[in-house]
Scaffold this active site. Structure first.
Site, PDB file in Angstrom:
ATOM      1  CG  ASP A 125      69.640 -22.478  61.577  1.00 33.82           C
ATOM      2  OD1 ASP A 125      68.377 -22.996  62.424  1.00 33.82           O
ATOM      3  OD2 ASP A 125      70.792 -23.288  61.875  1.00 33.82           O
ATOM      4  CG  HIS A 126      68.138 -25.571  60.058  1.00 34.94           C
ATOM      5  ND1 HIS A 126      67.697 -26.729  61.307  1.00 34.94           N
ATOM      6  CD2 HIS A 126      69.183 -25.693  60.243  1.00 34.94           C
ATOM      7  CE1 HIS A 126      69.205 -26.625  62.241  1.00 34.94           C
ATOM      8  NE2 HIS A 126      69.973 -26.082  61.702  1.00 34.94           N
ATOM      9  CG  HIS A 178      71.900 -27.823  67.468  1.00 35.98           C
ATOM     10  ND1 HIS A 178      71.706 -28.895  67.400  1.00 35.98           N
ATOM     11  CD2 HIS A 178      72.639 -28.193  66.167  1.00 35.98           C
ATOM     12  CE1 HIS A 178      72.665 -30.542  66.260  1.00 35.98           C
ATOM     13  NE2 HIS A 178      72.588 -28.644  65.631  1.00 35.98           N
ATOM     14  CB  THR A 227      74.479 -23.863  60.440  1.00 36.51           C
ATOM     15  OG1 THR A 227      73.240 -24.699  61.889  1.00 36.51           O
ATOM     16  CG2 THR A 227      74.527 -22.279  61.329  1.00 36.51           C
ATOM     17  CD  GLU A 247      71.169 -24.802  64.657  1.00 38.11           C
ATOM     18  OE1 GLU A 247      71.812 -24.163  64.210  1.00 38.11           O
ATOM     19  OE2 GLU A 247      70.364 -25.510  64.748  1.00 38.11           O
TER      20      GLU A 247
HETATM   21  C1  GP9 Z   1      77.655 -26.477  63.791  1.00 37.17           C
HETATM   22  C2  GP9 Z   1      76.207 -24.869  64.137  1.00 37.17           C
HETATM   23  C3  GP9 Z   1      75.571 -26.212  64.496  1.00 37.17           C
HETATM   24  O1  GP9 Z   1      78.990 -25.161  63.859  1.00 37.17           O
HETATM   25  O2  GP9 Z   1      76.201 -24.642  62.977  1.00 37.17           O
HETATM   26  O3  GP9 Z   1      75.116 -26.692  62.541  1.00 37.17           O
HETATM   27  P1  GP9 Z   1      73.788 -27.681  61.850  1.00 37.17           P
HETATM   28  O4  GP9 Z   1      73.769 -28.500  63.000  1.00 37.17           O
HETATM   29  O5  GP9 Z   1      72.124 -26.966  62.621  1.00 37.17           O
HETATM   30  O6  GP9 Z   1      73.719 -27.551  60.790  1.00 37.17           O
HETATM   31 MN    MN Z   2      71.510 -25.654  62.735  1.00 39.85          MN
END
Ligand code: GP9
Ligand code: MN
Length: 419
Positions: A256-257, A197, A82, A38
């Site tokens: 992921d980003h 996150h 994500t 994440e």
């Molecule tokens: C939520 C998680 C976070 O289930 O995958 O999502 P994001 O906000 O990073 O897209």
């Molecule tokens: Mn994410």
């Protein structure tokens, strides 16, 4: 229509990068373990805060060659964050320019990685410490042919285990082990981490790592939160080694980003020691990619690549040739791989040039160039995004029948709560 499809098929096949014999099939029959890291950006790799490595475990994987590390790998996500990254990892197609493909195109036909592997006796599963409806995962996973979805209901969501969206990485990965061990092998699995996150705040007692001192709470906390993830990953690798899965599993870990948006440019200038110009911000869209292949000595790969390229790369390692599939990415290990990374907004980066908001820069120096220098990669970027968008928005894969592929019927899949 089928005319559309023929044209697209021809273009994709003309751009196919053939497998590299030194890598093809090196992981044949092995399990696959994806880990979505994440919000992890590459600037954190090898970064030292007050002389202390933030991610000592990940750094060691790269340094020792325990895994291949891709230091010029970029995220290509749009608004689906994500879920967009997941989409690319599993389909080698671009997400949508607006909105989330998981939410808007869950009824499409797909020929996903897990579905391709299904006809080779693989079982697939996703693990995530949030509830299954988030990002519409419980719907779109059915179209991908994912057999099991272990969501928050499978975990101990007590207060001390949970932070904003769900499970913290350490208890999440710990509690996942028996579930993973229960799967028949070979399996294709994905772990979606969560605790690193935005806004990256840590609970008391979860870390002894220092916060940054850059005058920005979010950025300061990011170092602690990233360090926590790194420790959780080390524990996960140790558990995989202890139960024997490590020796027959390919492990793919990817950021992921971005985690730190442009709202934090002042602090990021202090972190990186450079002013964050639009050019510099594009370079900050690098996210880490690690691939551990049992029996292979890893190294750092400098090729410029992106999230759409991972699936063909991994399938070739597993000995599955992807030339019959309509995938927009290419095998990074291929000698025919072309280094061009389109971003979802139509900008791009290559080892030579970077385009940001239509302006052209030298990737090496950041110096602005005549737009002509970006013309050719701009053309290719537009074409790739356009082809992918046609496949996704017109649901063209429902007309495409690759040989040996057993189509997925979403009705065969449903995900029950544990309790
Ligand atoms: C939520 C998680 C976070 O289930 O995958 O999502 P994001 O906000 O990073 O897209
Ligand atoms: Mn994410």
């Amino acid at each position: 229509s089928s005319d559309d499809l023929t044209e697209i098929e021809n273009t994709i096949k003309a751009n196919f990068a053939k497998p590299n014999p030194d890598y093809f099939g090196k992981a044949k029959g092995m399990n696959v373990i994806y880990v979505s890291l994440e919000s992890l950006q590459s600037f954190i790799i090898d970064y030292k805060l007050d002389g202390q490595e933030v991610t000592p475990f990940l750094n060691s994987l790269a340094r020792t060659g325990e895994a291949f590390y891709f230091d010029n790998f970029f995220h290509q996500t749009g608004q689906g964050k994500t879920s967009d990254a997941e989409f690319m990892m599993e389909n080698s197609l671009y997400p949508l320019s607006q909105g989330s493909v998981f939410i808007n195109k869950a009824q499409n036909t797909y020929q996903s990685g897990p579905a391709i592997l299904k006809s080779r006796d693989y079982t697939s599963a996703t693990f995530h410490g949030n509830y299954k409806t988030f990002w519409n995962r419980n719907e779109v996973y059915r179209a991908f042919g994912i057999d099991h979805f272990f969501d928050a209901t499978y975990y101990n969501m007590s207060n001390e285990n949970v932070k904003n969206y769900g499970m913290k990485d350490e208890p999440f990965l710990k509690e996942s082990m028996p579930l993973l061990e229960s799967l028949p092998q070979p399996f294709y699995s994905k772990f979606i981490l969560l605790s690193n996150h935005f806004p990256f705040a840590m609970d008391e007692g979860d870390t002894d790592f220092p916060a940054g001192d850059f005058g920005d709470k979010v950025v300061n906390q990011y170092f602690q939160s990233a360090h926590y993830m790194d420790q959780a990953l080390e524990q996960f690798f140790n558990d995989l080694k202890a139960d024997g899965l490590y020796d027959n599993s390919v492990i793919v870990m990817y950021g992921d980003h971005y985690g730190i948006s442009e709202n934090h440019n002042d602090a990021m200038a202090q972190v990186t020691g450079e002013e964050i110009t639009p050019f510099k911000n594009a370079q900050l869209q690098r996210v880490p990619l690690f691939i551990h292949v049992p029996g292979m000595q890893g190294k750092t790969i400098h090729k410029y690549s992106g999230q759409v390229d991972v699936m063909p790369t991994v399938l070739h390692l597993l000995g599955v040739n992807t030339n019959d599939y309509l995938q927009i990415g290419n095998d990074i290990f291929s000698s025919e791989y072309k280094e061009l990374v389109p971003f979802r907004n139509g900008d791009f980066v290559t080892p030579e040039v970077t385009q940001v908001n239509g302006n052209c820069y030298s990737t090496d120096t950041g110096e602005e160039l005549d737009v002509q220098a970006c013309e050719s990669p701009d053309q290719i970027t537009k074409e790739k995004l356009e082809i992918s968008d046609r496949i996704v928005t017109k649901d063209l894969l429902r007309f495409y029948k690759p040989e040996g592929f057993v189509p997925i019927n979403p009705d065969d899949y449903q995900y029950n709560n544990a309790r």
